[in-house]
Design a protein around this motif. Structure first.
Motif, mmCIF file in Angstrom:
data_model
loop_
_atom_site.group_PDB
_atom_site.id
_atom_site.type_symbol
_atom_site.label_atom_id
_atom_site.label_comp_id
_atom_site.label_asym_id
_atom_site.label_seq_id
_atom_site.Cartn_x
_atom_site.Cartn_y
_atom_site.Cartn_z
ATOM 1 N N LYS A 18 -63.759 -51.161 56.294
ATOM 2 C CA LYS A 18 -64.194 -49.846 55.817
ATOM 3 C C LYS A 18 -63.104 -48.814 56.094
ATOM 4 O O LYS A 18 -62.312 -48.986 57.006
ATOM 5 C CB LYS A 18 -65.478 -49.453 56.529
ATOM 6 N N PRO A 19 -63.074 -47.716 55.351
ATOM 7 C CA PRO A 19 -62.022 -46.706 55.544
ATOM 8 C C PRO A 19 -61.939 -46.146 56.965
ATOM 9 O O PRO A 19 -60.903 -45.637 57.360
ATOM 10 C CB PRO A 19 -62.403 -45.606 54.543
ATOM 11 N N ASP A 20 -63.028 -46.251 57.741
ATOM 12 C CA ASP A 20 -62.986 -45.760 59.119
ATOM 13 C C ASP A 20 -62.883 -46.909 60.133
ATOM 14 O O ASP A 20 -63.055 -46.714 61.335
ATOM 15 C CB ASP A 20 -64.213 -44.895 59.422
ATOM 16 N N ASP A 21 -62.604 -48.114 59.632
ATOM 17 C CA ASP A 21 -62.480 -49.297 60.493
ATOM 18 C C ASP A 21 -61.632 -50.331 59.736
ATOM 19 O O ASP A 21 -62.157 -51.169 59.025
ATOM 20 C CB ASP A 21 -63.866 -49.852 60.804
ATOM 21 N N VAL A 22 -60.306 -50.226 59.891
ATOM 22 C CA VAL A 22 -59.380 -51.029 59.083
ATOM 23 C C VAL A 22 -58.575 -51.984 59.969
ATOM 24 O O VAL A 22 -57.699 -51.560 60.713
ATOM 25 C CB VAL A 22 -58.415 -50.117 58.286
ATOM 26 N N TRP A 23 -58.919 -53.268 59.861
ATOM 27 C CA TRP A 23 -58.156 -54.321 60.528
ATOM 28 C C TRP A 23 -57.524 -55.169 59.444
ATOM 29 O O TRP A 23 -58.050 -55.287 58.334
ATOM 30 C CB TRP A 23 -59.050 -55.214 61.378
ATOM 31 N N LYS A 58 -56.144 -45.885 63.024
ATOM 32 C CA LYS A 58 -55.531 -44.629 63.469
ATOM 33 C C LYS A 58 -54.186 -44.355 62.785
ATOM 34 O O LYS A 58 -53.645 -43.265 62.916
ATOM 35 C CB LYS A 58 -55.344 -44.639 64.986
ATOM 36 N N PHE A 59 -53.669 -45.338 62.056
ATOM 37 C CA PHE A 59 -52.377 -45.202 61.386
ATOM 38 C C PHE A 59 -52.521 -44.816 59.909
ATOM 39 O O PHE A 59 -51.543 -44.494 59.252
ATOM 40 C CB PHE A 59 -51.603 -46.519 61.526
ATOM 41 N N LEU A 60 -53.735 -44.835 59.400
ATOM 42 C CA LEU A 60 -53.957 -44.613 57.965
ATOM 43 C C LEU A 60 -53.242 -43.367 57.437
ATOM 44 O O LEU A 60 -52.547 -43.424 56.426
ATOM 45 C CB LEU A 60 -55.455 -44.492 57.662
ATOM 46 N N HIS A 61 -53.411 -42.238 58.113
ATOM 47 C CA HIS A 61 -52.865 -40.975 57.618
ATOM 48 C C HIS A 61 -51.352 -40.877 57.800
ATOM 49 O O HIS A 61 -50.710 -40.033 57.182
ATOM 50 C CB HIS A 61 -53.565 -39.793 58.285
ATOM 51 N N GLU A 62 -50.785 -41.748 58.641
ATOM 52 C CA GLU A 62 -49.342 -41.725 58.890
ATOM 53 C C GLU A 62 -48.574 -42.726 58.026
ATOM 54 O O GLU A 62 -47.356 -42.649 57.935
ATOM 55 C CB GLU A 62 -49.064 -42.053 60.369
ATOM 56 N N HIS A 63 -49.275 -43.665 57.423
ATOM 57 C CA HIS A 63 -48.620 -44.735 56.681
ATOM 58 C C HIS A 63 -47.806 -44.157 55.517
ATOM 59 O O HIS A 63 -48.359 -43.490 54.640
ATOM 60 C CB HIS A 63 -49.671 -45.724 56.158
ATOM 61 N N PRO A 64 -46.493 -44.403 55.501
ATOM 62 C CA PRO A 64 -45.629 -43.846 54.451
ATOM 63 C C PRO A 64 -46.040 -44.254 53.033
ATOM 64 O O PRO A 64 -45.810 -43.512 52.083
ATOM 65 C CB PRO A 64 -44.241 -44.391 54.783
ATOM 66 N N GLY A 65 -46.661 -45.421 52.897
ATOM 67 C CA GLY A 65 -47.082 -45.886 51.576
ATOM 68 C C GLY A 65 -48.451 -45.379 51.164
ATOM 69 O O GLY A 65 -48.969 -45.766 50.121
ATOM 70 N N LEU A 115 -53.498 -49.615 52.743
ATOM 71 C CA LEU A 115 -54.050 -50.240 53.953
ATOM 72 C C LEU A 115 -55.542 -50.497 53.784
ATOM 73 O O LEU A 115 -56.037 -51.565 54.157
ATOM 74 C CB LEU A 115 -53.798 -49.352 55.173
ATOM 75 N N ILE A 116 -56.244 -49.538 53.211
ATOM 76 C CA ILE A 116 -57.684 -49.713 52.990
ATOM 77 C C ILE A 116 -57.939 -50.868 52.022
ATOM 78 O O ILE A 116 -58.880 -51.640 52.195
ATOM 79 C CB ILE A 116 -58.320 -48.393 52.497
ATOM 80 N N GLU A 117 -57.073 -51.015 51.024
ATOM 81 C CA GLU A 117 -57.214 -52.117 50.055
ATOM 82 C C GLU A 117 -57.177 -53.478 50.746
ATOM 83 O O GLU A 117 -57.857 -54.411 50.338
ATOM 84 C CB GLU A 117 -56.092 -52.034 49.019
ATOM 85 N N TRP A 118 -56.389 -53.592 51.808
ATOM 86 C CA TRP A 118 -56.248 -54.866 52.513
ATOM 87 C C TRP A 118 -57.078 -54.930 53.787
ATOM 88 O O TRP A 118 -56.930 -55.849 54.588
ATOM 89 C CB TRP A 118 -54.770 -55.153 52.782
ATOM 90 N N GLY A 172 -59.619 -55.849 56.427
ATOM 91 C CA GLY A 172 -60.407 -57.052 56.666
ATOM 92 C C GLY A 172 -59.808 -58.313 56.087
ATOM 93 O O GLY A 172 -60.444 -59.364 56.087
ATOM 94 N N LYS A 173 -58.565 -58.230 55.596
ATOM 95 C CA LYS A 173 -57.974 -59.365 54.882
ATOM 96 C C LYS A 173 -56.662 -59.838 55.493
ATOM 97 O O LYS A 173 -56.052 -59.160 56.300
ATOM 98 C CB LYS A 173 -57.717 -58.977 53.421
ATOM 99 N N GLU A 174 -56.220 -60.977 55.022
ATOM 100 C CA GLU A 174 -54.914 -61.566 55.337
ATOM 101 C C GLU A 174 -53.910 -60.873 54.428
ATOM 102 O O GLU A 174 -54.034 -60.937 53.211
ATOM 103 C CB GLU A 174 -55.015 -63.050 55.025
ATOM 104 N N ALA A 175 -52.951 -60.168 54.993
ATOM 105 C CA ALA A 175 -52.034 -59.358 54.190
ATOM 106 C C ALA A 175 -50.562 -59.679 54.441
ATOM 107 O O ALA A 175 -49.694 -58.869 54.161
ATOM 108 C CB ALA A 175 -52.301 -57.875 54.470
#
Length: 116
Positions: free
Chosen positions: A19-24, A36-43, A48-51, A53-56
């Motif tokens: 979920k957008p508030d719980d991204v592993w 906690k890195f979502l808002h800092e991710h350069p891309g 990150l949300i798209e992936w 809970g998944k193998e990325a």
């Protein structure tokens, strides 16, 4: 210095953090909590949300992250995938999930376990 033992998670456990508030996510058999890195991710956070809970691994490698980015990831490491669900490297450099071995070897190990 002794190597730290990482907490181990199944792919099913990681999949619950999608979920957008719980991204592993899983990258090279390591489990990262990047919430906690979502808002800092350069891309952008969307990738990150798209992936979540998944193998990325393939997607991470395809982008060609810098050594600084790989170093920064360490702070988000929460564990690793359990041994039986990790990907094995094949001779061709292709990753294959370790639980997808041939049926005959799977049956052979079960047979040996039960019938000695």
């Amino acid at each position: 210095m002794a190597q730290t033992v990482q907490k181990q998670y199944s792919l099913a456990e990681v999949a619950q953090h999608n979920k957008p508030d719980d991204v592993w996510m899983v990258i090279h058999d390591k489990v990262y909590d990047v919430t906690k890195f979502l808002h800092e991710h350069p891309g952008g956070e969307e990738v990150l949300i798209e992936w979540a809970g998944k193998e990325a691994t393939a997607e991470f490698d395809d982008v060609g992250h810098s050594s600084d980015a790989k170093e920064q990831m360490k702070q988000f490491l929460v564990g690793e995938i359990i041994e039986t669900e990790r990907k094995k490297k094949t001779g061709a450099g292709v990753s294959v999930p370790s639980n997808e071995s041939s049926a005959s070897s799977w049956f052979g190990s079960i047979k040996a376990k039960f019938f000695g």
